[in-house]
Design a protein around this motif. Structure first.
Motif, mmCIF file in Angstrom:
data_model
loop_
_atom_site.group_PDB
_atom_site.id
_atom_site.type_symbol
_atom_site.label_atom_id
_atom_site.label_comp_id
_atom_site.label_asym_id
_atom_site.label_seq_id
_atom_site.Cartn_x
_atom_site.Cartn_y
_atom_site.Cartn_z
ATOM 1 N N THR A 42 -4.293 12.679 -3.686
ATOM 2 C CA THR A 42 -5.315 12.357 -4.687
ATOM 3 C C THR A 42 -4.916 12.817 -6.096
ATOM 4 O O THR A 42 -5.225 12.144 -7.076
ATOM 5 C CB THR A 42 -6.661 12.993 -4.301
ATOM 6 O OG1 THR A 42 -6.476 14.387 -4.054
ATOM 7 C CG2 THR A 42 -7.211 12.356 -3.045
ATOM 8 N N GLU A 97 -5.932 -0.948 -6.247
ATOM 9 C CA GLU A 97 -7.091 -0.620 -5.418
ATOM 10 C C GLU A 97 -6.836 0.774 -4.847
ATOM 11 O O GLU A 97 -5.781 1.010 -4.255
ATOM 12 C CB GLU A 97 -7.178 -1.660 -4.304
ATOM 13 C CG GLU A 97 -8.398 -1.631 -3.428
ATOM 14 C CD GLU A 97 -8.328 -2.790 -2.433
ATOM 15 O OE1 GLU A 97 -8.873 -3.858 -2.734
ATOM 16 O OE2 GLU A 97 -7.677 -2.631 -1.381
ATOM 17 N N GLU A 130 -8.085 4.005 -2.429
ATOM 18 C CA GLU A 130 -8.945 4.496 -1.352
ATOM 19 C C GLU A 130 -8.651 5.971 -1.135
ATOM 20 O O GLU A 130 -7.489 6.354 -0.937
ATOM 21 C CB GLU A 130 -8.667 3.730 -0.057
ATOM 22 C CG GLU A 130 -8.932 2.231 -0.136
ATOM 23 C CD GLU A 130 -8.489 1.505 1.125
ATOM 24 O OE1 GLU A 130 -9.169 1.646 2.158
ATOM 25 O OE2 GLU A 130 -7.441 0.844 1.073
ATOM 26 N N ASP A 131 -9.702 6.789 -1.179
ATOM 27 C CA ASP A 131 -9.544 8.211 -0.896
ATOM 28 C C ASP A 131 -10.866 8.753 -0.363
ATOM 29 O O ASP A 131 -11.834 8.003 -0.180
ATOM 30 C CB ASP A 131 -9.083 8.984 -2.148
ATOM 31 C CG ASP A 131 -10.061 8.850 -3.310
ATOM 32 O OD1 ASP A 131 -11.282 8.752 -3.057
ATOM 33 O OD2 ASP A 131 -9.610 8.847 -4.475
ATOM 34 N N LYS A 132 -10.914 10.042 -0.098
ATOM 35 C CA LYS A 132 -12.131 10.671 0.433
ATOM 36 C C LYS A 132 -12.649 11.741 -0.521
ATOM 37 O O LYS A 132 -13.307 12.695 -0.111
ATOM 38 C CB LYS A 132 -11.830 11.283 1.810
ATOM 39 C CG LYS A 132 -11.453 10.237 2.851
ATOM 40 C CD LYS A 132 -11.027 10.876 4.166
ATOM 41 C CE LYS A 132 -10.562 9.816 5.155
ATOM 42 N NZ LYS A 132 -10.017 10.406 6.401
ATOM 43 N N THR A 167 0.834 -1.200 0.000
ATOM 44 C CA THR A 167 0.000 0.000 0.000
ATOM 45 C C THR A 167 0.868 1.249 0.000
ATOM 46 O O THR A 167 1.710 1.439 0.891
ATOM 47 C CB THR A 167 -0.933 0.014 1.223
ATOM 48 O OG1 THR A 167 -1.744 -1.165 1.212
ATOM 49 C CG2 THR A 167 -1.817 1.248 1.216
ATOM 50 N N GLU A 216 -3.002 10.111 -8.000
ATOM 51 C CA GLU A 216 -3.567 8.761 -8.129
ATOM 52 C C GLU A 216 -3.378 8.184 -9.524
ATOM 53 O O GLU A 216 -2.895 7.056 -9.704
ATOM 54 C CB GLU A 216 -5.067 8.771 -7.801
ATOM 55 C CG GLU A 216 -5.399 8.900 -6.338
ATOM 56 C CD GLU A 216 -6.903 8.992 -6.133
ATOM 57 O OE1 GLU A 216 -7.661 8.923 -7.134
ATOM 58 O OE2 GLU A 216 -7.337 9.135 -4.972
ATOM 59 N N TYR A 270 -4.640 6.162 -0.839
ATOM 60 C CA TYR A 270 -3.880 4.929 -0.650
ATOM 61 C C TYR A 270 -4.085 4.044 -1.875
ATOM 62 O O TYR A 270 -5.213 3.757 -2.271
ATOM 63 C CB TYR A 270 -4.341 4.195 0.615
ATOM 64 C CG TYR A 270 -4.089 4.970 1.888
ATOM 65 C CD1 TYR A 270 -2.863 4.866 2.552
ATOM 66 C CD2 TYR A 270 -5.054 5.821 2.416
ATOM 67 C CE1 TYR A 270 -2.616 5.587 3.713
ATOM 68 C CE2 TYR A 270 -4.815 6.549 3.568
ATOM 69 C CZ TYR A 270 -3.598 6.431 4.215
ATOM 70 O OH TYR A 270 -3.348 7.151 5.358
#
Length: 317
Positions: A12, A31, A33-35, A7, A15, A62
């Motif tokens: 962002t 894969e 993962e963010d907000k 990981t 990415e 991530y």
């Protein structure tokens, strides 16, 4: 089989380029993962009306990838670190630390099957292909559904609400338009109930494939069921090509906000006296959908409920 999970912590904005870099180095999939808040387009393609609470975007992302634990990944990791260092000289990619962990083998495509069991909607049995029919269910009308990556096993309250309404209005001459057909379950149920023909529309290519496969499993003749990709909200030509004032029933099990936009458009495809069956409506959105239906000149025939979900059935005057 066990897998080593790696990981990367980044930002962002980086990415896409980091994902592309990993792919170039031989990583087969990542894969993320963010907000980052959902876009309006994302929301329209989601299947729930109440979206999950997401913490404020902190610009942290991530990116994870998996390597077979029996494979020596040291060379790949060194190449990744080298590429990341070069990227960091050109742009901000955050700290790009790499954390490793180990995980058991997962069948990501088929894991959902453990949650899909056969069930009944009144006298209709809906079952996955891998389960046998129970003796007490042999007399029921059987629908076999394998949704795959398309939406719609029939287990959700909104689908069951639509099925119960379809049972009331389907006749042997019914021509049905299924907007947002997903796995094709509502079209297939309608045809099994005796409808003459069904057309399924969806914006997701996975839905088109799933609908065709489920129709074959349920022995639906090709001439009885057509499926095509398209967005009737945005494509005026599509609305004309599928048939003006052609359908006895239009069924739409999608988000309330989409239904509000869809209702005045779909009137042109619905015959006078035809029924418009909707669901996907969380109870707090009931009034908004009913208002949209009334404003379009449709007559609300019935509003039904299951749990916190609502179905609105209307008739074209």
């Amino acid at each position: 089989m066990k897998w080593n999970k790696y990981t990367l912590k980044t930002i962002t904005e980086a990415e896409d380029i980091i994902s592309s870099t990993l792919m170039d180095l031989g990583v087969e999939g990542v894969e993320i993962e963010d907000k980052v808040p959902l876009s309006e387009s994302d929301k329209k393609q989601m299947f729930v009306d109440i979206l999950p609470d997401i913490e404020p975007d902190d610009n942290i992302a991530y990116i994870s990838f998996y390597i077979d634990s029996e494979v020596d990944a040291s060379e790949l990791l060194e190449n990744v670190k080298t590429e990341l260092k070069e990227l960091s000289n050109l742009m901000d990619i955050g700290e790009c630390s790499i954390v490793s962990s180990q995980t058991e083998d997962k069948d990501w495509i088929n894991n959902w099957k453990q949650y899909f069991k056969q069930f009944t909607v009144d006298d209709i049995l809906i079952k996955p292909s891998w389960e046998e029919v129970k003796p007490e269910d042999h007399e029921k009308l059987m629908i076999q559904i394998d949704p795959g990556t398309a939406f719609g096993t029939g287990m959700h309250e909104t689908t069951q609400l639509c099925i119960r309404q379809l049972k009331k209005y389907i006749t042997k001459t019914t021509k049905l338009l299924d907007v947002g057909c997903g796995s094709g379950i509502l079209s297939i149920v309608s045809l099994k109930l005796g409808a003459d023909h069904a057309l399924g529309l969806d914006i997701d290519p996975n839905a088109i494939n799933a609908s065709k496969e489920n129709a074959q499993v349920n022995h639906i003749p090709d001439e009885k069921f057509n499926v095509q990709i398209g967005n009737i909200l945005e494509d005026g030509e599509l609305q004309g090509s599928i048939g003006i004032e052609k359908y006895d029933i239009v069924v739409a099990n999608i988000l309330a906000d989409v239904l509000i936009s869809l209702t005045p458009i779909i009137l042109k495809n619905l015959k006078t006296g035809g029924y418009y069956i909707t669901s996907g409506i969380i109870d707090m959105k009931e009034e908004a959908v009913v208002t949209a239906v009334n404003k379009s000149g449709l007559e609300v025939v019935e509003v039904t409920y299951q749990g916190e979900w609502v179905s609105v059935t209307a008739r074209k005057k």
